[in-house]
Every structure is written in C-alpha cells, then in structure tokens.
Design an enzyme around this catalytic site. Structure first.
Site, PDB file in Angstrom:
ATOM      1  N   ARG A  14      40.862  49.464  33.960  1.00  0.00           N
ATOM      2  CA  ARG A  14      41.291  50.402  35.011  1.00  0.00           C
ATOM      3  C   ARG A  14      40.787  49.943  36.387  1.00  0.00           C
ATOM      4  O   ARG A  14      41.536  49.375  37.171  1.00  0.00           O
ATOM      5  CB  ARG A  14      40.788  51.830  34.693  1.00  0.00           C
ATOM      6  CG  ARG A  14      41.503  52.920  35.457  1.00  0.00           C
ATOM      7  CD  ARG A  14      41.017  53.161  36.875  1.00  0.00           C
ATOM      8  NE  ARG A  14      39.587  53.491  36.930  1.00  0.00           N
ATOM      9  CZ  ARG A  14      38.907  53.573  38.074  1.00  0.00           C
ATOM     10  NH1 ARG A  14      39.510  53.352  39.236  1.00  0.00           N
ATOM     11  NH2 ARG A  14      37.614  53.860  38.059  1.00  0.00           N
ATOM     12  N   ASP A  15      39.506  50.105  36.649  1.00  0.00           N
ATOM     13  CA  ASP A  15      38.965  49.743  37.965  1.00  0.00           C
ATOM     14  C   ASP A  15      39.167  48.256  38.224  1.00  0.00           C
ATOM     15  O   ASP A  15      39.320  47.822  39.373  1.00  0.00           O
ATOM     16  CB  ASP A  15      37.470  50.100  38.006  1.00  0.00           C
ATOM     17  CG  ASP A  15      36.903  50.081  39.418  1.00  0.00           C
ATOM     18  OD1 ASP A  15      37.682  50.213  40.376  1.00  0.00           O
ATOM     19  OD2 ASP A  15      35.680  49.922  39.554  1.00  0.00           O
ATOM     20  N   HIS A 205      27.294  52.465  38.482  1.00  0.00           N
ATOM     21  CA  HIS A 205      28.567  51.763  38.657  1.00  0.00           C
ATOM     22  C   HIS A 205      28.405  50.897  39.908  1.00  0.00           C
ATOM     23  O   HIS A 205      28.804  51.278  41.009  1.00  0.00           O
ATOM     24  CB  HIS A 205      29.697  52.794  38.820  1.00  0.00           C
ATOM     25  CG  HIS A 205      31.062  52.209  38.929  1.00  0.00           C
ATOM     26  ND1 HIS A 205      31.988  52.274  37.925  1.00  0.00           N
ATOM     27  CD2 HIS A 205      31.680  51.531  39.926  1.00  0.00           C
ATOM     28  CE1 HIS A 205      33.116  51.689  38.295  1.00  0.00           C
ATOM     29  NE2 HIS A 205      32.945  51.214  39.523  1.00  0.00           N
ATOM     30  N   HIS A 207      28.873  47.552  42.183  1.00  0.00           N
ATOM     31  CA  HIS A 207      29.707  46.373  42.411  1.00  0.00           C
ATOM     32  C   HIS A 207      28.824  45.202  42.855  1.00  0.00           C
ATOM     33  O   HIS A 207      27.713  45.388  43.343  1.00  0.00           O
ATOM     34  CB  HIS A 207      30.803  46.691  43.422  1.00  0.00           C
ATOM     35  CG  HIS A 207      31.932  47.473  42.801  1.00  0.00           C
ATOM     36  ND1 HIS A 207      33.156  47.619  43.379  1.00  0.00           N
ATOM     37  CD2 HIS A 207      32.007  48.138  41.611  1.00  0.00           C
ATOM     38  CE1 HIS A 207      33.950  48.343  42.591  1.00  0.00           C
ATOM     39  NE2 HIS A 207      33.267  48.680  41.515  1.00  0.00           N
ATOM     40  N   CYS A 238      37.825  38.775  42.381  1.00  0.00           N
ATOM     41  CA  CYS A 238      37.181  37.486  42.296  1.00  0.00           C
ATOM     42  C   CYS A 238      36.205  37.394  43.461  1.00  0.00           C
ATOM     43  O   CYS A 238      36.570  37.684  44.596  1.00  0.00           O
ATOM     44  CB  CYS A 238      38.210  36.362  42.398  1.00  0.00           C
ATOM     45  SG  CYS A 238      37.439  34.744  42.407  1.00  0.00           S
ATOM     46  N   ASN A 247      33.730  43.741  41.207  1.00  0.00           N
ATOM     47  CA  ASN A 247      33.167  44.423  40.045  1.00  0.00           C
ATOM     48  C   ASN A 247      32.155  43.531  39.333  1.00  0.00           C
ATOM     49  O   ASN A 247      32.293  42.312  39.301  1.00  0.00           O
ATOM     50  CB  ASN A 247      34.278  44.787  39.065  1.00  0.00           C
ATOM     51  CG  ASN A 247      34.963  46.086  39.441  1.00  0.00           C
ATOM     52  OD1 ASN A 247      34.309  47.103  39.609  1.00  0.00           O
ATOM     53  ND2 ASN A 247      36.277  46.046  39.607  1.00  0.00           N
TER      54      ASN A 247
END
Lengths: 295, 295
Positions: A14-15, A205, A207, A238, A247
């Site tokens: 999803r993310d 969560h 990044h 990326c 991510n």
C-alpha cells in the site's frame, strides 16, 4: 530493556506501491501472498482512497478479493471515510486504517482540511467499525517534522495520537513521513506520546529518506514499543530518486532485529525474494541493502 | 552518556576511491580540498600499497603533494610497510595508518600472511615512525564478522587491537569490513575492546553493506567512543552494486549527530556538495541519502 519480540506491519503493498509506477493486480496479489509466505502476519493490502488521488490503488478491491488467504494473517486497507470502509469490508479486509496528521499545514495540503475536521470525518467510520467489531488502526503523520512547518511539537503528536486512540483505534502508528527524525528526538517523541497512549499500543512508521530510520527505531525500542511498519524492498521510494518518500526496507529492519536476538517470526530469505520479485516487476533497483547483500 | 563532540575521520579519498573506477589526480585533490573546506580536519588522502594491488591509488604521492593544505587539518595515508611509510612521508603526510585483521583467514586471503606475521612486518615502520614522531593509526578489520570465518570472537578483536595499541598506534579503528554487524553485538564488541584499549583511543569504521552502520554507531556512542570513520557520498561502494563494500556516507552520520546535538564542526551543506561533485566525476549515484534529500 529491549523487547523479546517485535511485530512487523508490512506496508509495501500500500504505502509502497502507491508511490511507484502502477503494477498489475496479479503482481500485487503475488507480492501479498509472498509476504504472508515469508511469515509476515500483518499486511496492508490496499487503499480505498479515491482513484483520482491514488490511481495505483484503484484495483484494491479486486486485489484483496483475489488473495489466497493464509491462516493467522491479518489483511488491512487504508480507508478515508465510510464509503471506503464499506468497500474495504466488502472486499474482505480483516481491519482498516485511518490517518491523521500532527501538522495542521500538512493536513490542509494533503487532505484539504484541518486536523480537527479530519478527525470529525472519521466518526461515522469508527462507529460502524465498532458496531461490526472491525479493528481500526490510526496513522499519525509528520511526528518528527513537517515539509511545510519544519519541527513539530511532540505535545501535538501526543494530542492527536490520544484523540485517535480514545476514538477507538487499537494501535497508533507514528509516522516520520519525511524521514527527517534523528534518534534522540525520536525517542523523546515516543516517550511523550506514551504518557497518553499505552506504549504497547504504539507503532513506529519511520521513513528512511535521510538514512536515519534504523537508528531511530533502535533508539525507540528501549521505550517498550514493539511494532514496526516497514516496506519490503523499500517500496515507495528509491533512495536515489528525487522526492522519494524513502520507505524503510523491511529486510533491513528484520536483519537488525534478528542480529539483536529479537524475534519476528519472519524468514529473511523468503522476504528478500518477495522484495526482489516485485522490484523486477517494477523494473527498479531493490531499495533494501540487506536484500542486495544477500541475493 | 552520549559524547558532546565526535571527530569524523574521512576515508572517502582512500577507502572510498580505491573501490571505484579510477579518477584523475586533480579530481582527488579537489575532493580533499573540498572536504577540508567543509570542516573535516582528519582526511585519509591516499595509500602506499603496491599499485599492482590497488591501481586507483598509484598517484597518491602526486595527490598529496598537490593539496593546498588547510591549517588544522591532518592528512594521512595508508602504509603497508617501511617503503610505503617513507614514500608517504616524502609526499608530506602528517600521519600514517597500518592495518591488521581480527580474522586469520581474512589476513591470509587479503595480505597473504597470518595476523602475527602482519604485525611483525609493521615493527620497522613503527620504530621509524616513533623516531620521527609521526603518529600511526591502526586499523583492525573484520571486527564484527569475516567473509570466510563468519562470526569473530570479540576477545580476538580485543587482542589484536591491544597489540596494535601497545606497539604505539595512537588510535585503533575498528572495522566492520563487510558490514554484517548489528547494534547489540557492535556495542558488546566495543565494550570488550575498551577493557584493553582506552575507549578514547577507539574509532568506529562501520560499513553500511546491510544498512546497519548508523544504528551500530548509535549503539556504540554510549560506550564513550567518539571517533567515527566515514566516506563522503558513500564512496567505495554503491549500495546497489554487487559486491559493494558499502562505506557509510559521512553526510548521513553527520546529519544524525547534528540532530542529536553532538558537535562535529562540519558544514553539512558543503560536505554534501563535495560528495556531489566527486559522484559526478565518477558518473555514479550519490550513496548518501542525506545528500540526495538535501541537494
């Protein structure tokens, strides 16, 4: 005290994929099944946000309906409102997620309303979810910084987290959306939130836009938090692309936890192969350093 | 207790460029001058290993002689033996470095002799350096794992470190050569070595092959170690290349330290520009996530 076990919440389908070039529904189903096969038991499988905003997720219903389910795995989807919630439920999700922000500017620019308005809009969804006994996860974005406001007051992060928790979210996922956090600040943020939401109801969560995600997670693990969101192969950005969301690669965090003797229940080799396969479908470099080193 | 200050030892122009396609002497000089201009005051500028082994460093003498020196900056070179030491001194280095391994197999395969033989060979160099009052830095490789032996006993790391320190090395740089370490093991390794070598004489030289370097550094900073080796732009191994050595990007560690309120004296923007310039010369992607996010 480090936790003995950490639960990985996989957001790559999803993310991750919502920030990549579109792939076929089949490729998504294959990815989700490969992740489950690697031992991941919490998988965000799609999003019921308007396809006008996120065309990459337009087929979430079809994808979720097509998954060959694995016992013990929870399949989730992001749902912005009651309509999305009903579509997600119809597709067969086990749980859903809603999203708030710790930054007013980010909330305005991202979803075109204030933090308070965004929370107001979730009330019908929360009521329906409660009546149907469907667990709802709450995301809070910009917890360590905002692209528009810069630093974010940790008290505001705690306030928004507590609102979502008190509305009935079973877990609050604290998002360093732009990856600007560093370890001392990350830890202090979690400690502050944990005064209002039980620490075992929090998830990280983070990044990896600035390469800090693993160090930040390490700093936070000692606070007692034991749920980590990550994206296989670093899907969703990326690190060498301009404006990447960055991510954190699930493989990299699982490798760290393995090395620290913290159990995840995940087969790292299978996980890396799952990430390798979807990277090939996308025609992009694998964003996991561990996967590149192992494979 | 985290340190208030950390000293960065920049290895990009040596450990970095020796693992890249060859670049001109001018490009190396420019890089070294840019690094000094960014506030880095310890720079490994070349290597006097045989050009048959490392052709990328064949011009180290010329490079070091051509640098416009900045006051307060120490320029160093890797020297495998007395001949290399004399060439380095003739070129004008302020200090030199020698290298040992914590793994017998790695020592045999890398420099074709046992750990003990490699140390024996350094004696004439150490005596000459002492008589001339030239500081010698000691590298120990494979401190968190060996490509041939796997796990390495931390007692062996401590033993080799102590030998080099007791021979007269002013600082011991602990190298996770293949980047396999994880935080708890890294911290335990440093704690063990610190029983035999004062912790303020230790440096961390952690590779990022598995994405763990920053987390490992964070885990070790609380032991009191306050010197970190890093390579601007992650020179020495693009994380997306097969067999990359995976040097840690200096920008990424400086960003973390800045965020933690730990002083380095380095201008991050200038540093990122230095890394960007050499990446362009090499025609490769910049290996620093921070640089990609900032520039």
């Amino acid at each position: 005290m480090l936790p003995n076990k950490v639960s990985i919440f996989e957001v790559g389908a999803r993310d991750g994929l919502q920030n990549e070039v579109p792939v076929s529904s089949n490729a998504k189903v294959q990815l989700i099944e490969n992740l489950a096969d690697a031992g991941i038991n919490r998988i965000e499988a799609g999003s019921f946000v308007s396809p006008k905003w996120v065309p990459q997720m337009a087929d979430s219903s079809e994808v979720i309906k097509s998954i060959t389910r694995k016992q013990g795995v929870k399949y989730s989807a992001l749902t912005p409102n009651l309509k999305g919630f009903e579509l997600a439920l119809d597709a067969g999700v086990d749980e859903v997620a809603i999203f708030g922000a710790a930054s007013q500017s980010f909330s305005q620019k991202n979803i075109n309303c204030s933090i308070e308005e965004s929370i107001e809009r979730f009330i019908p969804l929360m009521e329906k979810a409660k009546s149907l006994n469907i667990p709802v996860r709450g995301y809070v974005s910009c917890v360590l910084g905002c692209p528009y406001e810069g630093d974010i007051d940790v008290a505001e992060v705690a306030r928004v987290s507590a609102i979502l928790y008190n509305m009935g979210c079973y877990e609050i996922s604290l998002g360093d959306t732009i990856g600007v956090g560093t370890p001392v600040k990350a830890r202090r943020m979690v400690e502050t939130v944990a005064k209002q939401v039980p620490v075992d109801k929090l998830a990280l969560h983070f990044h990896d836009t600035y390469g800090q995600a693993l160090a930040n997670i390490l700093a936070c693990l000692e606070t007692g938090v034991s749920v980590i969101d990550a994206s296989v192969a670093g899907l969703g950005g990326c690190p060498y692309a301009k404006g990447a969301s960055g991510n954190l690669a699930t493989e990299d965090v699982v490798y760290m936890l393995n090395g620290m003797g913290i159990e995840t229940g995940i087969d790292l080799t299978k996980l890396a192969k799952a990430g390798h396969a979807i990277s090939q479908v996308l025609g992009r470099a694998n964003g996991s350093k561990v996967a590149n080193a192992l494979l």
